[in-house]
Design an enzyme around this catalytic site. Structure first.
Site, PDB file in Angstrom:
ATOM      1  N   TYR A 146       5.409  -6.006   6.508  1.00 50.26           N
ATOM      2  CA  TYR A 146       5.395  -5.433   5.154  1.00 50.26           C
ATOM      3  C   TYR A 146       4.096  -4.665   4.980  1.00 50.26           C
ATOM      4  O   TYR A 146       3.020  -5.195   5.256  1.00 50.26           O
ATOM      5  CB  TYR A 146       5.494  -6.560   4.117  1.00 50.26           C
ATOM      6  CG  TYR A 146       5.431  -6.105   2.667  1.00 50.26           C
ATOM      7  CD1 TYR A 146       4.308  -6.357   1.878  1.00 50.26           C
ATOM      8  CD2 TYR A 146       6.496  -5.425   2.082  1.00 50.26           C
ATOM      9  CE1 TYR A 146       4.251  -5.949   0.555  1.00 50.26           C
ATOM     10  CE2 TYR A 146       6.445  -5.008   0.757  1.00 50.26           C
ATOM     11  CZ  TYR A 146       5.315  -5.277  -0.006  1.00 50.26           C
ATOM     12  OH  TYR A 146       5.270  -4.871  -1.308  1.00 50.26           O
ATOM     13  N   ASP A 241      -2.446  -2.484  10.196  1.00 52.25           N
ATOM     14  CA  ASP A 241      -2.431  -2.853   8.780  1.00 52.25           C
ATOM     15  C   ASP A 241      -3.146  -4.207   8.668  1.00 52.25           C
ATOM     16  O   ASP A 241      -2.545  -5.249   8.915  1.00 52.25           O
ATOM     17  CB  ASP A 241      -0.993  -2.931   8.273  1.00 52.25           C
ATOM     18  CG  ASP A 241      -0.940  -3.457   6.851  1.00 52.25           C
ATOM     19  OD1 ASP A 241       0.163  -3.489   6.262  1.00 52.25           O
ATOM     20  OD2 ASP A 241      -1.988  -3.865   6.307  1.00 52.25           O
ATOM     21  N   LYS A 269      -6.694  -6.929  -0.387  1.00 52.89           N
ATOM     22  CA  LYS A 269      -6.925  -8.374  -0.583  1.00 52.89           C
ATOM     23  C   LYS A 269      -8.409  -8.764  -0.519  1.00 52.89           C
ATOM     24  O   LYS A 269      -9.174  -8.453  -1.436  1.00 52.89           O
ATOM     25  CB  LYS A 269      -6.074  -9.164   0.416  1.00 52.89           C
ATOM     26  CG  LYS A 269      -4.557  -8.907   0.197  1.00 52.89           C
ATOM     27  CD  LYS A 269      -3.704  -9.639   1.184  1.00 52.89           C
ATOM     28  CE  LYS A 269      -2.267  -9.206   1.128  1.00 52.89           C
ATOM     29  NZ  LYS A 269      -1.508  -9.753   0.005  1.00 52.89           N
TER      30      LYS A 269
HETATM   31  P1  KE4 Z   1      -0.557  -4.586  -2.059  1.00 55.64           P
HETATM   32  O1  KE4 Z   1      -0.037  -3.202  -2.450  1.00 55.64           O
HETATM   33  O2  KE4 Z   1       0.353  -5.691  -2.548  1.00 55.64           O
HETATM   34  O3  KE4 Z   1      -2.028  -4.782  -2.458  1.00 55.64           O
HETATM   35  O4  KE4 Z   1      -0.599  -4.675  -0.470  1.00 55.64           O
HETATM   36  C1  KE4 Z   1       0.598  -4.436   0.245  1.00 55.64           C
HETATM   37  C2  KE4 Z   1       0.487  -5.094   1.616  1.00 55.64           C
HETATM   38  C3  KE4 Z   1       0.224  -4.297   2.710  1.00 55.64           C
HETATM   39  N1  KE4 Z   1       0.103  -4.840   3.948  1.00 55.64           N
HETATM   40  C4  KE4 Z   1       0.224  -6.175   4.139  1.00 55.64           C
HETATM   41  C5  KE4 Z   1       0.074  -6.737   5.520  1.00 55.64           C
HETATM   42  C6  KE4 Z   1       0.494  -7.035   3.041  1.00 55.64           C
HETATM   43  O5  KE4 Z   1       0.629  -8.368   3.250  1.00 55.64           O
HETATM   44  C7  KE4 Z   1       0.621  -6.492   1.752  1.00 55.64           C
HETATM   45  C8  KE4 Z   1       0.926  -7.349   0.536  1.00 55.64           C
HETATM   46  N2  KE4 Z   1       1.242  -8.711   0.797  1.00 55.64           N
HETATM   47  C9  KE4 Z   1       2.080  -9.391  -0.178  1.00 55.64           C
HETATM   48  C10 KE4 Z   1       2.249 -10.845   0.248  1.00 55.64           C
HETATM   49  N3  KE4 Z   1       3.040 -10.972   1.395  1.00 55.64           N
HETATM   50  C11 KE4 Z   1       1.511  -9.269  -1.564  1.00 55.64           C
HETATM   51  C12 KE4 Z   1       2.108 -10.207  -2.564  1.00 55.64           C
HETATM   52  C13 KE4 Z   1       3.003  -9.499  -3.530  1.00 55.64           C
HETATM   53  O6  KE4 Z   1       3.771  -8.600  -3.096  1.00 55.64           O
HETATM   54  O7  KE4 Z   1       2.932  -9.864  -4.717  1.00 55.64           O
END
Ligand code: KE4
Length: 428
Positions: A146, A241, A269
């Site tokens: 993701y 990523d 994060k």
């Molecule tokens: P954000 O746009 O949510 O800050 O980051 C996206 C993203 C990009 N790359 C990786 C490896 C990530 O894990 C994420 C976001 N992770 C999720 C949890 N698996 C965020 C939680 C959510 O979607 O509320």
């Protein structure tokens, strides 16, 4: 002890009248594990406190940022002092230079870095940059990974899409998804096949160097090195990523820990200490194509925002100046792993525990969990039951088998012992 969720139930009913699904991000909705999402009120250190006054040991840590525990004093103090000088300036500031210089001093292979406000923004900008730099359109991602919710990534993605089994996302056009190629994680042969079929048309390969959106899944020995070799041979941009792994697996993230160099790296994060921050960075030769230096346009009103920068800077400086933090994280996670392993091996259910650094996940599977399909074929119904037993006993796990657990330095051995003891009761 079982908890009373009356206030959370009332708040959830009320929230659903004004917010789609009652949450501002789908994974928070408990949709796959069932039940009412717990509405949290505050958190400190390793603990969260919900609207009914229940206390939880937290293994979500805001999905990664809270690596030093919640309300980490130096970050809170830094924000409090900074906020009086305006919450946003929309002009360049010295603090942004200091933040960029600090990131460069910690992250390998980052000559230049651009701040954004989320991991999604970081990843979508990195793909656009790779396309602009190579003049090619296609990119390869891995099933179950993701990279945020930008259209091109919502193809066989992990996290909430895996949790809700969303195969195709309405609104993502064929025109966008046609340039997204996918391969199973850890399958170098599949990548070679895609490269052959799309000769000269692939701009980038983007990967979570340690996957955290289908549970925690480790790269097989040689896998990342193999991707590096393919990208060198085919002049493809390798994007790590590191939104989850960055500054978590080591000060230099997965590049340092796994000793494989990317061409571009994305962050989120931890980098913001809980404030909305993302970043992408890499070699000068590529980054110089980003506007206003180059023509690959990318922008953001709140990029480099002073409050987010001072929170992130304070967090990263702490991590850089005290390397014992990573030893502590690894030791605590190993202690948790050992404890869970001891209780699970007495249970009559197959399981695997995947772990690296302070990322860990439990899969009720009789075979190794090495990619999305093996994660999906685990007994995730059992995980959902496990989740609720832990929750009711005050242990807050991610509400999905497709998420990694995060350990923070704020966790004590007693917290971990309690976690293991409750797990043991569930599996007796
Ligand atoms: P954000 O746009 O949510 O800050 O980051 C996206 C993203 C990009 N790359 C990786 C490896 C990530 O894990 C994420 C976001 N992770 C999720 C949890 N698996 C965020 C939680 C959510 O979607 O509320």
């Amino acid at each position: 002890m079982t908890y009373d969720y009356k206030k959370s139930q009332q708040l959830f009913e009320r929230a659903q009248k004004s917010i789609p699904g009652g949450v501002n991000s789908p994974v928070r909705a408990f949709k796959s594990v069932g039940g009412t999402p717990v509405f949290m009120e505050r958190a400190k250190g390793a603990y969260m406190y919900d609207a009914d006054g229940n206390k939880y040991i937290d293994y979500i840590n805001s999905w990664g940022p809270m690596i030093l525990g919640h309300a980490y004093e130096p970050v809170v103090k830094a924000i409090t002092e900074k906020v009086a000088g305006s919450t946003s300036l929309g002009a360049p500031t010295e603090l942004e230079i200091e933040m960029a210089e600090l990131i460069k001093s910690m992250a390998p292979n980052v000559d230049m870095v651009r701040m954004v406000s989320s991991g999604t923004e970081a990843c979508m900008s990195a793909i656009r940059l790779a396309r602009g730099y190579t003049g090619r359109n296609k990119f390869i991602k891995f099933e179950g990974c993701y990279h945020g919710h930008a259209d091109a990534f919502l193809v066989k993605a992990g996290s909430g899409l895996a949790t809700f089994n969303i195969q195709t996302v309405p609104g993502v056009t064929a025109g966008v998804s046609m340039d997204t190629l996918t391969a199973p994680y850890n399958d170098l042969h599949a990548v070679e096949e895609l490269v052959k079929e799309n000769n000269g048309a692939i701009a980038a390969i983007i990967i979570e160097p340690v996957a955290g959106n289908m549970g925690c899944i480790l790269p097989a020995p040689g896998f990342l090195e193999g991707l590096r070799a393919i990208c060198d041979r085919e002049k493809i941009v390798l994007i790590f990523d590191e939104v989850m792994t960055g500054f978590r697996l080591a000060a230099g993230g997965a590049q340092e820990r796994l000793k494989v160099n990317a061409d571009l790296v994305t962050y989120g994060k931890v980098i913001g200490g809980g404030m909305p921050v993302g970043a992408f960075g890499g070699k000068q030769e590529i980054m110089q194509h980003i506007a206003p230096l180059g023509n690959v346009y990318q922008a953001g009103t709140l990029s480099g925002n002073p409050i987010a920068m001072i929170a992130g800077y304070t967090m990263l400086k702490t991590l850089k100046d005290d390397p014992s933090i990573y030893k502590d994280l690894d030791e605590k996670t190993a202690y948790l792993h050992k404890g869970l392993d001891e209780v699970l091996k007495t249970a009559n259910t197959p399981y695997v525990i995947n772990k690296l650094g302070s990322m860990i996940s439990v899969h009720f599977s009789e075979k190794p969990v090495i990619d999305f399909s093996s994660a999906a074929s685990a007994n995730n119904t059992l995980f959902n039951q496990f989740f609720h037993v832990m929750l009711k006993e005050g242990v807050y796990l991610p509400p999905s088998a497709y998420e990694t657990w995060f350990v923070s330095t704020a966790l004590s051995k007693e917290d971990i012992d309690k976690t293991v003891e409750i797990s043991g009761r569930f599996f007796k």
